[in-house]
Design a protein around this motif. Structure first.
Motif, PDB file in Angstrom:
ATOM      1  N   ASP A 303      11.112  21.817  69.273  1.00  0.00           N
ATOM      2  CA  ASP A 303      11.135  20.372  69.031  1.00  0.00           C
ATOM      3  C   ASP A 303      11.940  20.046  67.787  1.00  0.00           C
ATOM      4  OD1 ASP A 303       9.367  19.754  71.199  1.00  0.00           O
ATOM      5  OD2 ASP A 303       7.686  20.426  69.979  1.00  0.00           O
ATOM      6  N   ILE A 304      11.692  20.798  66.734  1.00  0.00           N
ATOM      7  CA  ILE A 304      12.371  20.544  65.465  1.00  0.00           C
ATOM      8  C   ILE A 304      13.868  20.784  65.606  1.00  0.00           C
ATOM      9  CG2 ILE A 304      12.496  21.243  63.041  1.00  0.00           C
ATOM     10  CD1 ILE A 304       9.529  22.116  63.372  1.00  0.00           C
ATOM     11  N   ARG A 305      14.227  21.831  66.352  1.00  0.00           N
ATOM     12  CA  ARG A 305      15.640  22.155  66.538  1.00  0.00           C
ATOM     13  C   ARG A 305      16.368  21.043  67.300  1.00  0.00           C
ATOM     14  NH1 ARG A 305      20.045  23.019  64.536  1.00  0.00           N
ATOM     15  NH2 ARG A 305      21.660  23.612  66.016  1.00  0.00           N
ATOM     16  N   VAL A 306      15.732  20.455  68.306  1.00  0.00           N
ATOM     17  CA  VAL A 306      16.362  19.373  69.058  1.00  0.00           C
ATOM     18  C   VAL A 306      16.601  18.172  68.150  1.00  0.00           C
ATOM     19  CG1 VAL A 306      16.071  17.741  70.954  1.00  0.00           C
ATOM     20  CG2 VAL A 306      15.432  20.122  71.273  1.00  0.00           C
ATOM     21  N   LEU A 319      11.992   8.880  68.400  1.00  0.00           N
ATOM     22  CA  LEU A 319      11.015   9.911  68.729  1.00  0.00           C
ATOM     23  C   LEU A 319       9.999   9.322  69.700  1.00  0.00           C
ATOM     24  CD1 LEU A 319      10.364  11.442  65.188  1.00  0.00           C
ATOM     25  CD2 LEU A 319      11.942  12.258  66.945  1.00  0.00           C
ATOM     26  N   ALA A 320       9.884   9.908  70.878  1.00  0.00           N
ATOM     27  CA  ALA A 320       8.948   9.441  71.906  1.00  0.00           C
ATOM     28  C   ALA A 320       7.825  10.457  72.051  1.00  0.00           C
ATOM     29  CB  ALA A 320       9.673   9.232  73.236  1.00  0.00           C
ATOM     30  N   CYS A 321       6.635  10.074  71.655  1.00  0.00           N
ATOM     31  CA  CYS A 321       5.467  10.960  71.748  1.00  0.00           C
ATOM     32  C   CYS A 321       4.876  10.815  73.139  1.00  0.00           C
ATOM     33  CB  CYS A 321       4.452  10.606  70.669  1.00  0.00           C
ATOM     34  SG  CYS A 321       5.096  10.774  68.990  1.00  0.00           S
ATOM     35  N   ASP A 330      -9.448  11.575  71.337  1.00  0.00           N
ATOM     36  CA  ASP A 330      -9.318  12.805  70.536  1.00  0.00           C
ATOM     37  C   ASP A 330      -8.760  12.442  69.159  1.00  0.00           C
ATOM     38  OD1 ASP A 330      -9.033  15.343  69.536  1.00  0.00           O
ATOM     39  OD2 ASP A 330      -7.940  16.150  71.265  1.00  0.00           O
ATOM     40  N   GLU A 331      -9.614  11.901  68.296  1.00  0.00           N
ATOM     41  CA  GLU A 331      -9.174  11.468  66.967  1.00  0.00           C
ATOM     42  C   GLU A 331      -8.743  12.644  66.104  1.00  0.00           C
ATOM     43  OE1 GLU A 331      -8.657   8.485  65.975  1.00  0.00           O
ATOM     44  OE2 GLU A 331      -9.356   7.604  67.867  1.00  0.00           O
ATOM     45  N   GLU A 332      -9.383  13.794  66.284  1.00  0.00           N
ATOM     46  CA  GLU A 332      -9.016  14.961  65.483  1.00  0.00           C
ATOM     47  C   GLU A 332      -7.584  15.392  65.762  1.00  0.00           C
ATOM     48  OE1 GLU A 332     -10.507  19.578  64.681  1.00  0.00           O
ATOM     49  OE2 GLU A 332     -11.657  18.225  65.988  1.00  0.00           O
ATOM     50  N   ARG A 333      -7.190  15.416  67.048  1.00  0.00           N
ATOM     51  CA  ARG A 333      -5.823  15.791  67.404  1.00  0.00           C
ATOM     52  C   ARG A 333      -4.822  14.779  66.849  1.00  0.00           C
ATOM     53  NH1 ARG A 333      -1.626  18.558  67.332  1.00  0.00           N
ATOM     54  NH2 ARG A 333      -0.029  18.002  68.845  1.00  0.00           N
ATOM     55  N   ARG A 334      -5.173  13.498  66.866  1.00  0.00           N
ATOM     56  CA  ARG A 334      -4.267  12.474  66.342  1.00  0.00           C
ATOM     57  C   ARG A 334      -4.062  12.641  64.841  1.00  0.00           C
ATOM     58  NH1 ARG A 334      -5.549   6.709  69.366  1.00  0.00           N
ATOM     59  NH2 ARG A 334      -5.593   7.503  71.499  1.00  0.00           N
ATOM     60  N   ARG A 335      -5.134  12.930  64.102  1.00  0.00           N
ATOM     61  CA  ARG A 335      -4.992  13.137  62.662  1.00  0.00           C
ATOM     62  C   ARG A 335      -4.135  14.365  62.373  1.00  0.00           C
ATOM     63  NH1 ARG A 335     -10.532  11.667  62.641  1.00  0.00           N
ATOM     64  NH2 ARG A 335     -11.103  13.880  62.621  1.00  0.00           N
ATOM     65  N   TYR A 336      -4.362  15.419  63.138  1.00  0.00           N
ATOM     66  CA  TYR A 336      -3.575  16.640  62.935  1.00  0.00           C
ATOM     67  C   TYR A 336      -2.113  16.409  63.297  1.00  0.00           C
ATOM     68  CZ  TYR A 336      -2.316  21.571  62.954  1.00  0.00           C
ATOM     69  OH  TYR A 336      -1.719  22.770  62.684  1.00  0.00           O
ATOM     70  N   LEU A 337      -1.880  15.571  64.317  1.00  0.00           N
ATOM     71  CA  LEU A 337      -0.511  15.277  64.720  1.00  0.00           C
ATOM     72  C   LEU A 337       0.242  14.572  63.593  1.00  0.00           C
ATOM     73  CD1 LEU A 337       1.603  15.275  67.018  1.00  0.00           C
ATOM     74  CD2 LEU A 337       0.691  13.054  67.726  1.00  0.00           C
ATOM     75  N   GLU A 340       1.331  17.067  61.188  1.00  0.00           N
ATOM     76  CA  GLU A 340       2.471  17.828  61.710  1.00  0.00           C
ATOM     77  C   GLU A 340       3.779  17.069  61.505  1.00  0.00           C
ATOM     78  OE1 GLU A 340       1.289  20.632  65.383  1.00  0.00           O
ATOM     79  OE2 GLU A 340       0.956  18.506  65.763  1.00  0.00           O
ATOM     80  N   PHE A 341       3.745  15.776  61.790  1.00  0.00           N
ATOM     81  CA  PHE A 341       4.955  14.976  61.608  1.00  0.00           C
ATOM     82  C   PHE A 341       5.377  14.952  60.142  1.00  0.00           C
ATOM     83  CE2 PHE A 341       4.350  13.258  65.880  1.00  0.00           C
ATOM     84  CZ  PHE A 341       5.656  13.033  66.260  1.00  0.00           C
TER      85      PHE A 341
END
Length: 486
Positions: A303-306, A319-321, A330-337, A340-341
């Protein structure tokens, strides 16, 4: 006419640098046939370049891919298709359905068979479907590389679709006769007026990019409102760059679906190698790139390379998520995302982000809004007076750091170009990378440029050497003294 020593390159024109324009004024010629009969190689022969992915295995082409071509002064759109098998299942059935769509919407159908195999039951089954389309069918007997095989080609009169035209897509033999038959079948239609020749740039071009299996083709189908390209859970389904004009937000956009860009490009072989090359070429002819990210999984190095490739190309960025529907609750995944960004894509904090679901259609219409925002930043220009007035105040408040005991001065700045915005700084010394990043960030805060990379370059003024300066100064004093004495 025998084209064996006069291949089609040079006898016609294909649109090598522009995307095909599908409209009511340009007739469509669909090239169909069983897998591995040489359809894509024949298409490349007609358009005069290696536009379609070719490999000596069955099933390389999967989508309907359109190219511009001209023969005897007649323009037409040539559509390459995947292998058509009437009793296919799974992915092959989806590919066959795309070929059937192409045939149904074409003005003329070129049906390709392999002379080394002859007519098969599968060929006969496909022909029965073609007859139901009520479209003219031109029979191309491929792989006729010499006169001894002409007799084998003549036996295919038995298929009942008229004269078989022996051709060699590899060498160009007989392809002129085939195209003569195609143009005759098109009939006498009024020549098309090319809007590009009238100064109209046409629809803005959006490339859909990302690593394999992030949902690019699903998104294009959702935007187009039909199954325009093949979608399958298997990664790497798309291999050609597919253009589709879509009406959204009251205007026409050209969306370019691409194959997944793989990180280890040097290790790729065959169809995957050429598919990745075509994705890169699609990016180069696009104006804005929508990079799809699968948010149901952690951000990957691919992803980063693209994203880095888009920035390096100087194209506008969105950027299209994708697959946001899978994060419901899934609030935990959203916070972690978000972390990541910030950590992995902090370099492109200026790019618009949209949270979408190609599967459900959630917020896919926001893509064009974000794309237009990025294109506005990509096209933006700042006047020299306004730019230098702002820069003077900024440098006075935060001068560049010194280097070797000397503090460089920024004498002047100008915007040298757009698409992307390019600024040239005239200085007395080298500006550190950290200070240039500071300038870029403050440029964005003051003027915007959302969704667009910014180029900053320096022009360092060379100082005259002390000796030459003193000599010049002494020479001027001598001249003034001489004039006074006179």
């Amino acid at each position: 006419m025998d084209d064996e020593n006069s291949p089609l390159e040079g006898q016609h024109t294909g649109a090598a640098d522009t995307e095909p324009r599908l409209d009511a004024e340009r007739p469509v010629v669909a090239v169909v046939g069983r897998p591995n009969v040489g359809k894509s190689m024949l298409v490349n022969r007609i358009i005069g370049r290696r536009g379609a992915v070719v490999e000596d295995v069955a099933g390389v082409t999967r989508d309907r891919v359109a190219y511009d071509a001209t023969w005897r002064g007649r323009e037409f759109t040539l559509v390459d298709t995947g292998g058509w098998e009437s009793e296919a299942t799974g992915l092959a059935a989806t590919v066959a359905r795309q070929a059937e769509y192409a045939a149904a919407s074409a003005d003329v159908i070129v049906f390709v068979v392999d002379v080394t195999v002859g007519a098969t039951d599968a060929d006969s089954a496909v022909l029965r479907v073609l007859r139901d389309t009520n479209r003219p069918v031109v029979l191309a007997v491929n792989k006729v590389d010499g006169a001894p095989q002409d007799a084998d080609a003549a036996e295919l009169w038995s298929l009942g679709v008229g004269e078989p035209y022996p051709v060699s897509a590899l060498h160009g033999r007989g392809s002129g006769d085939l195209l003569d038959a195609v143009v005759d079948a098109l009939g006498q239609r009024a020549p098309r007026v090319d809007p590009a020749a009238q100064g109209d740039e046409g629809p803005r071009r959006i490339a859909l990019l990302g690593r394999p299996n992030v949902g690019k083709s699903s998104l294009l189908n959702r935007l187009a409102g039909e199954d325009r390209v093949v979608v399958d859970p298997m990664a790497g389904t798309t291999r050609d760059a597919v253009d589709e004009e879509v009406q959204l937000g009251g205007r026409t956009w050209t969306f370019i679906d691409t194959a997944g860009i793989r990180r280890k490009f040097r290790n790729l072989q065959g169809a995957d190698y050429y598919a990745t090359m075509r994705s890169t070429a699609a990016l180069n002819r696009a104006e804005v790139a929508v990079v799809l990210l699968d948010v149901s999984e952690p951000l990957a190095e691919g992803d980063i390379r693209v994203v880095e490739q888009v920035v390096e190309s100087g194209r506008a960025l969105v950027l299209a998520c994708n697959k946001w529907d899978l994060l419901a609750g899934d609030e935990e995944r959203r916070r972690y995302l978000e972390k990541e960004f910030d950590r992995q894509l902090g370099r492109v904090w200026w790019a618009p982000r949209v949270n979408i679901s190609a599967h459900t259609g959630r917020h896919v219409d926001r893509i064009v809004t974000a794309a237009q925002q990025s294109l506005d930043g990509w096209d933006q220009r700042i006047s020299t007076g306004r730019l230098n007035g702002w820069l003077k105040e900024l440098v006075a408040a935060q001068p560049p750091p010194g280097r070797g005991g000397r503090v460089p001065k920024i004498l002047f700045a100008t915007q040298a170009g757009t698409r992307p915005p390019h600024f040239v700084l005239f200085t007395t010394g080298f500006l550190e990378d950290s200070y240039r990043r500071f300038l870029e960030r403050r440029l964005r805060e003051e003027f915007g440029f959302a969704g667009s990379p910014i180029r900053l370059s320096m022009r360092i003024r060379e100082k005259r050497s002390g000796t030459s300066g003193k000599a010049s100064k002494g020479s001027r004093r001598s001249e003034r003294s001489t004039r006074r004495r006179r």
